[in-house]
Design a protein around this motif. Structure first.
Motif, mmCIF file in Angstrom:
data_model
loop_
_atom_site.group_PDB
_atom_site.id
_atom_site.type_symbol
_atom_site.label_atom_id
_atom_site.label_comp_id
_atom_site.label_asym_id
_atom_site.label_seq_id
_atom_site.Cartn_x
_atom_site.Cartn_y
_atom_site.Cartn_z
ATOM 1 N N THR A 72 1.112 2.614 11.024
ATOM 2 C CA THR A 72 0.691 2.925 10.014
ATOM 3 C C THR A 72 -0.819 1.896 10.043
ATOM 4 O OG1 THR A 72 1.925 1.488 8.636
ATOM 5 C CG2 THR A 72 2.294 3.836 8.447
ATOM 6 N N LEU A 73 -1.801 2.290 9.470
ATOM 7 C CA LEU A 73 -2.870 1.387 9.092
ATOM 8 C C LEU A 73 -3.100 1.142 7.477
ATOM 9 C CD1 LEU A 73 -6.085 2.438 11.359
ATOM 10 C CD2 LEU A 73 -4.587 0.113 11.134
ATOM 11 N N ASN A 74 -2.520 -0.006 7.013
ATOM 12 C CA ASN A 74 -2.555 -0.398 5.711
ATOM 13 C C ASN A 74 -3.782 -1.052 5.272
ATOM 14 O OD1 ASN A 74 0.555 0.126 4.790
ATOM 15 N ND2 ASN A 74 0.474 -0.315 7.054
ATOM 16 N N PHE A 75 -4.511 -0.371 4.387
ATOM 17 C CA PHE A 75 -5.965 -1.148 4.145
ATOM 18 C C PHE A 75 -5.797 -1.848 2.879
ATOM 19 C CE2 PHE A 75 -6.933 2.204 6.881
ATOM 20 C CZ PHE A 75 -8.035 1.774 7.727
ATOM 21 N N LEU A 76 -5.513 -3.149 2.898
ATOM 22 C CA LEU A 76 -5.339 -4.043 1.840
ATOM 23 C C LEU A 76 -6.628 -4.448 1.255
ATOM 24 C CD1 LEU A 76 -2.761 -4.185 3.347
ATOM 25 C CD2 LEU A 76 -2.270 -6.372 2.433
ATOM 26 N N PRO A 77 -6.721 -4.782 -0.138
ATOM 27 C CA PRO A 77 -7.836 -5.260 -0.783
ATOM 28 C C PRO A 77 -8.111 -6.743 -0.337
ATOM 29 C CG PRO A 77 -6.115 -5.066 -2.289
ATOM 30 C CD PRO A 77 -5.387 -4.670 -1.219
ATOM 31 N N VAL A 105 7.238 -3.916 0.572
ATOM 32 C CA VAL A 105 7.268 -2.739 1.340
ATOM 33 C C VAL A 105 7.720 -1.406 0.353
ATOM 34 C CG1 VAL A 105 8.492 -1.521 3.047
ATOM 35 C CG2 VAL A 105 8.109 -3.662 3.496
ATOM 36 N N GLU A 106 6.679 -0.644 0.156
ATOM 37 C CA GLU A 106 6.902 0.538 -0.523
ATOM 38 C C GLU A 106 7.990 1.596 0.293
ATOM 39 O OE1 GLU A 106 6.059 3.061 -3.702
ATOM 40 O OE2 GLU A 106 5.444 0.897 -3.310
ATOM 41 N N GLY A 107 7.871 1.674 1.320
ATOM 42 C CA GLY A 107 8.979 2.320 1.821
ATOM 43 C C GLY A 107 8.437 2.429 3.603
ATOM 44 N N LYS A 108 8.876 3.563 4.183
ATOM 45 C CA LYS A 108 8.541 3.870 5.797
ATOM 46 C C LYS A 108 8.126 5.335 5.655
ATOM 47 C CE LYS A 108 11.363 0.234 7.561
ATOM 48 N NZ LYS A 108 12.012 -0.423 8.829
ATOM 49 N N ASP A 109 7.089 5.577 6.843
ATOM 50 C CA ASP A 109 6.865 6.758 7.198
ATOM 51 C C ASP A 109 7.924 7.364 7.797
ATOM 52 O OD1 ASP A 109 6.521 5.905 9.755
ATOM 53 O OD2 ASP A 109 4.405 5.802 9.830
ATOM 54 N N SER A 110 7.426 8.620 8.544
ATOM 55 C CA SER A 110 8.686 9.499 9.172
ATOM 56 C C SER A 110 8.666 8.919 10.563
ATOM 57 C CB SER A 110 8.055 10.927 9.265
ATOM 58 O OG SER A 110 6.592 10.802 9.852
ATOM 59 N N HIS A 111 8.241 7.883 10.812
ATOM 60 C CA HIS A 111 8.492 7.275 12.153
ATOM 61 C C HIS A 111 9.033 5.957 12.099
ATOM 62 C CE1 HIS A 111 6.107 10.595 13.945
ATOM 63 N NE2 HIS A 111 5.277 10.246 13.045
ATOM 64 N N GLU A 112 9.336 5.527 10.831
ATOM 65 C CA GLU A 112 9.818 4.135 10.395
ATOM 66 C C GLU A 112 9.008 3.180 10.544
ATOM 67 O OE1 GLU A 112 13.008 3.898 9.224
ATOM 68 O OE2 GLU A 112 12.965 5.952 9.163
ATOM 69 N N ASN A 113 7.735 3.265 10.398
ATOM 70 C CA ASN A 113 6.711 2.211 10.247
ATOM 71 C C ASN A 113 6.521 1.837 8.787
ATOM 72 O OD1 ASN A 113 5.773 2.382 13.080
ATOM 73 N ND2 ASN A 113 4.930 4.381 12.529
ATOM 74 N N VAL A 114 6.508 0.464 8.174
ATOM 75 C CA VAL A 114 6.307 0.288 7.032
ATOM 76 C C VAL A 114 4.850 0.806 6.302
ATOM 77 C CG1 VAL A 114 7.873 -1.787 7.157
ATOM 78 C CG2 VAL A 114 5.380 -1.946 7.287
ATOM 79 N N LEU A 115 5.174 0.924 5.045
ATOM 80 C CA LEU A 115 4.002 1.334 3.958
ATOM 81 C C LEU A 115 3.973 0.084 3.236
ATOM 82 C CD1 LEU A 115 5.255 5.102 3.401
ATOM 83 C CD2 LEU A 115 3.280 4.214 5.100
ATOM 84 N N LEU A 116 3.148 -0.420 2.914
ATOM 85 C CA LEU A 116 2.713 -1.798 2.285
ATOM 86 C C LEU A 116 2.195 -1.423 0.622
ATOM 87 C CD1 LEU A 116 1.596 -4.106 4.859
ATOM 88 C CD2 LEU A 116 3.885 -3.908 4.105
ATOM 89 N N SER A 117 3.005 -1.690 -0.276
ATOM 90 C CA SER A 117 2.859 -1.701 -1.605
ATOM 91 C C SER A 117 1.389 -2.011 -2.024
ATOM 92 C CB SER A 117 3.578 -2.223 -2.591
ATOM 93 O OG SER A 117 5.036 -1.563 -2.461
ATOM 94 N N ALA A 118 1.127 -3.182 -1.285
ATOM 95 C CA ALA A 118 -0.369 -3.706 -1.972
ATOM 96 C C ALA A 118 -1.774 -2.866 -1.299
ATOM 97 C CB ALA A 118 -0.487 -5.079 -1.614
ATOM 98 N N SER A 119 -1.365 -1.932 -0.368
ATOM 99 C CA SER A 119 -2.327 -1.130 0.270
ATOM 100 C C SER A 119 -3.275 -0.400 -0.857
ATOM 101 C CB SER A 119 -1.894 -0.293 1.234
ATOM 102 O OG SER A 119 -1.337 -1.011 2.339
ATOM 103 N N ASP A 120 -4.633 -0.279 -0.641
ATOM 104 C CA ASP A 120 -5.502 0.797 -1.341
ATOM 105 C C ASP A 120 -5.172 2.114 -0.794
ATOM 106 O OD1 ASP A 120 -6.730 -1.136 -3.044
ATOM 107 O OD2 ASP A 120 -8.264 -1.338 -1.437
ATOM 108 N N PHE A 121 -5.088 2.256 0.528
ATOM 109 C CA PHE A 121 -4.892 3.373 1.291
ATOM 110 C C PHE A 121 -4.051 3.191 2.568
ATOM 111 C CE2 PHE A 121 -9.027 2.696 2.039
ATOM 112 C CZ PHE A 121 -9.300 2.897 3.489
ATOM 113 N N ILE A 122 -3.556 4.226 3.031
ATOM 114 C CA ILE A 122 -2.545 3.940 4.274
ATOM 115 C C ILE A 122 -2.738 5.342 5.089
ATOM 116 C CG2 ILE A 122 -0.291 3.658 5.504
ATOM 117 C CD1 ILE A 122 0.750 2.453 2.562
ATOM 118 N N TYR A 123 -2.914 5.062 6.419
ATOM 119 C CA TYR A 123 -2.981 6.276 7.215
ATOM 120 C C TYR A 123 -1.608 6.304 8.168
ATOM 121 C CZ TYR A 123 -8.159 6.805 6.472
ATOM 122 O OH TYR A 123 -9.239 7.005 5.708
#
Length: 180
Positions: A72-77, A105-123
């Protein structure tokens, strides 16, 4: 140029020698629970939506990307520039960068990569091709999901190299006009 004038530009043969600012949007690349600051990345196709990231072969993240083939690419402010800077100095094979980051951590994607809560957006990305060039491998990925934070910051994080971070001061929205 006249005889006694200094040249306007200095010339360098390598990026290491040059000291110029090269602002680029920075993201945290997450492969599983490992985080790596990434500023050498870009979209390369709109349909299908594909994204490329360049990672040095010696980085721990490189081995993880080859093994798991997703990230995942987590775009933080901009507010998180100190965290990004610290994470760029830590090696993921010897330290838990996620724990050191203090990021939630907000959760994980379908491949078990972390999703960060602070992100503006995530790919959410699935690697479809690789290309070795110079001292980096370019991982080309299909963006399979885009997560957008409703509370998006208006201050994206820019990295200019050599520990310099910034953000945009002003933005303008121009209407698209047809040229006659």
């Amino acid at each position: 140029m006249r005889k006694n004038e200094e040249p306007m530009f200095k010339t360098y043969d390598t990026l290491e020698q040059a000291t110029h600012a090269q602002p680029r949007v920075t993201a945290l690349l997450a492969c599983q629970d490992n985080l790596m600051p990434a500023s050498w990345h870009m979209p390369i196709s709109k349909s299908p939506f594909r994204y490329a990231v360049a990672v040095r072969e010696e980085n721990y993240t490189h081995a993880l990307l080859e093994k798991h083939r997703s990230f995942t690419l987590n775009f933080l402010p901009f507010d998180h520039y100190e965290t990004i800077n610290i994470l760029g100095k830590i090696h993921g094979d010897s330290e838990d960068k996620l724990a050191k980051s203090g990021l939630k951590v907000e959760g994980k994607d379908s491949h078990e990569n972390v999703l960060l809560s602070a992100s503006d957006f995530i790919y959410e990305c699935k690697v479809c091709d690789t290309y070795k060039n110079g001292d980096h491998t370019i991982f080309i990925a299909d963006v399979t999901k885009i997560y957008v934070n409703d509370k998006q910051s208006e201050k994206p994080m820019l990295f200019s190299g050599r520990g310099k971070y910034g953000t945009v001061e002003e933005t303008f929205t121009l209407s698209k006009r047809s040229i006659k």
